[in-house]
Write an enzyme that holds these catalytic residues in place. Structure first.
Site, PDB file in Angstrom:
ATOM      1  N   CYS A  18      15.143  -2.754   7.614  1.00  0.00           N
ATOM      2  CA  CYS A  18      14.122  -3.506   6.880  1.00  0.00           C
ATOM      3  C   CYS A  18      14.387  -5.013   6.830  1.00  0.00           C
ATOM      4  O   CYS A  18      13.515  -5.777   6.423  1.00  0.00           O
ATOM      5  CB  CYS A  18      13.998  -2.956   5.463  1.00  0.00           C
ATOM      6  SG  CYS A  18      13.356  -1.270   5.388  1.00  0.00           S
TER       7      CYS A  18
ATOM      8  N   HIS B  50      10.784  -8.334   0.579  1.00  0.00           N
ATOM      9  CA  HIS B  50      10.552  -7.084   1.306  1.00  0.00           C
ATOM     10  C   HIS B  50       9.955  -6.077   0.334  1.00  0.00           C
ATOM     11  O   HIS B  50      10.423  -5.917  -0.802  1.00  0.00           O
ATOM     12  CB  HIS B  50      11.872  -6.579   1.881  1.00  0.00           C
ATOM     13  CG  HIS B  50      11.799  -5.176   2.395  1.00  0.00           C
ATOM     14  ND1 HIS B  50      10.865  -4.774   3.325  1.00  0.00           N
ATOM     15  CD2 HIS B  50      12.536  -4.076   2.093  1.00  0.00           C
ATOM     16  CE1 HIS B  50      11.043  -3.489   3.584  1.00  0.00           C
ATOM     17  NE2 HIS B  50      12.042  -3.034   2.842  1.00  0.00           N
TER      18      HIS B  50
ATOM     19  N   ASN C  65       6.139   0.855   2.154  1.00  0.00           N
ATOM     20  CA  ASN C  65       7.196   0.138   2.865  1.00  0.00           C
ATOM     21  C   ASN C  65       6.971   0.298   4.364  1.00  0.00           C
ATOM     22  O   ASN C  65       7.204   1.361   4.926  1.00  0.00           O
ATOM     23  CB  ASN C  65       8.562   0.699   2.451  1.00  0.00           C
ATOM     24  CG  ASN C  65       9.715  -0.003   3.151  1.00  0.00           C
ATOM     25  OD1 ASN C  65       9.525  -0.841   4.022  1.00  0.00           O
ATOM     26  ND2 ASN C  65      10.937   0.340   2.763  1.00  0.00           N
TER      27      ASN C  65
END
Length: 337
Positions: free
Chosen positions: A115, A255, A285
């Site tokens: 990520c 994020h 996500n």
């Protein structure tokens, strides 16, 4: 004044199919209230269809970017694709994207840092601009997370979605663009967040498939604890090092992993929710897609000179923060938008 790498355009793409919390209630033992209270996610987009890989979304995000900026694909020098779900082991997904959009002059490669990948790729692409090696660099963040998610595991299937974003980096002489970075990794985090099989250590086999080892494995409590501390701390560190505070930070770009992690990071930096880019409720996500999707969604609110703190955390563990000064005012809407 020295050359800096500034974002001069943003593009994005998410698939049409929307997987809601209500649909997930029919797949696993969960509820909309349970998902929302723990993650902040309401829905996520899923790429459906045969032979549809991450490159499909990356191509559309880059095409959107080029259409909005009016830049010709043939003028691009480099394309970096940050992805955890490449189309193939090789060639690189960036190679596939560059061929499809007509970036015939560009060299291209993938970057894998879970990520944190888009943030790493943005820092890397900026070095090619700052050194004078390249004039136009596209950084793509794209993932088809649905391809590695077990939809019988409620601890992971509620979190992830599919999507892509892309930014154009160009030289700047006004002191705008990427001004500071702090990047970290700790391979001891492997045990808490990984995919057990599919690589050279455990190549695909009938056994690995039967044991469901080609999906995301996550020990949620350990990952959450590490993410909250490290993502928040590194964002605060970069802000403080550059003399930024709650008054001078215009936007936190975190994020989009979990609403509680986002809130903790904002609290640590000392800013209110009105300065936090948030779209986790719409997309979940999307791994490498989260930060460029935020920039795309909020592009119309950004102003030249705005101070942005970007922060991310991912498997590895990997984490870090960037300080970016936005380089342009909103442009008139086009058909591409």
């Amino acid at each position: 004044m020295k050359i800096t790498a500034a974002i001069s355009g943003v593009g994005s793409y998410v698939p049409d199919y929307v997987l809601t919390n209500q649909e997930l209630e029919t797949l696993v033992d969960t509820t909309d209230e349970w998902i929302m209270s723990r993650t902040g996610i309401k829905e996520r987009h899923i790429l459906k269809g045969d032979d549809q890989g991450t490159s499909v979304m990356g191509i559309k995000a880059v095409e959107n970017l080029l259409a909005k900026t009016g830049v010709a694909a043939a003028d691009i020098d480099l394309i970096i694709c940050a992805t955890t779900t490449p189309d193939l082991v090789f060639p690189a997904t960036a190679n596939i994207i560059s061929a499809a959009v007509g970036a015939t002059k560009a060299f291209s490669f993938d970057m894998q840092a879970a990520c944190s990948g888009f943030m790493y790729a943005l820092a890397t692409g900026s070095q090619f601009i700052a050194s004078g090696t390249c004039k136009k660099v596209i950084v793509v963040g794209a993932d088809k997370m649905s391809s590695i998610i077990d939809y019988t595991d409620r601890s992971t299937c509620i979190i992830f979605g599919d999507g892509a974003g892309a930014v154009l980096l160009e030289p700047n002489h006004e002191g705008l663009g990427l001004l500071d970075q702090e990047l970290h990794s700790d391979g001891n985090g492997e045990q808490y967040l990984h995919q057990k099989a599919g690589g050279s250590r455990r190549p695909p086999s009938a056994e690995t498939v039967a044991r469901r080892e080609h999906y995301v494995y996550q020990e949620g409590a350990a990952v959450f604890k590490f993410a909250v501390k490290n993502m928040a701390d590194v964002a605060a560190q970069v802000a403080e090092r550059n003399g930024l505070n709650a008054d001078t930070i215009d936007w936190l770009v975190p994020h989009q992993a979990n609403k509680r992690i986002i809130d903790a990071t904002a609290h640590r930096v000392g800013i209110g929710p009105e300065k936090v880019m948030l779209n986790i409720h719409r997309y979940g996500n999307t791994t490498n897609g989260t930060i460029p999707l935020c920039l795309s969604d909020y592009e119309h609110q950004l102003r030249k000179g705005d101070n942005l703190i970007i922060a991310a955390f991912g498997g590895g563990f990997t984490w870090g923060s960037l300080y970016l000064k936005w380089a342009y005012d909103p442009r008139p809407a086009t058909a591409a938008q």
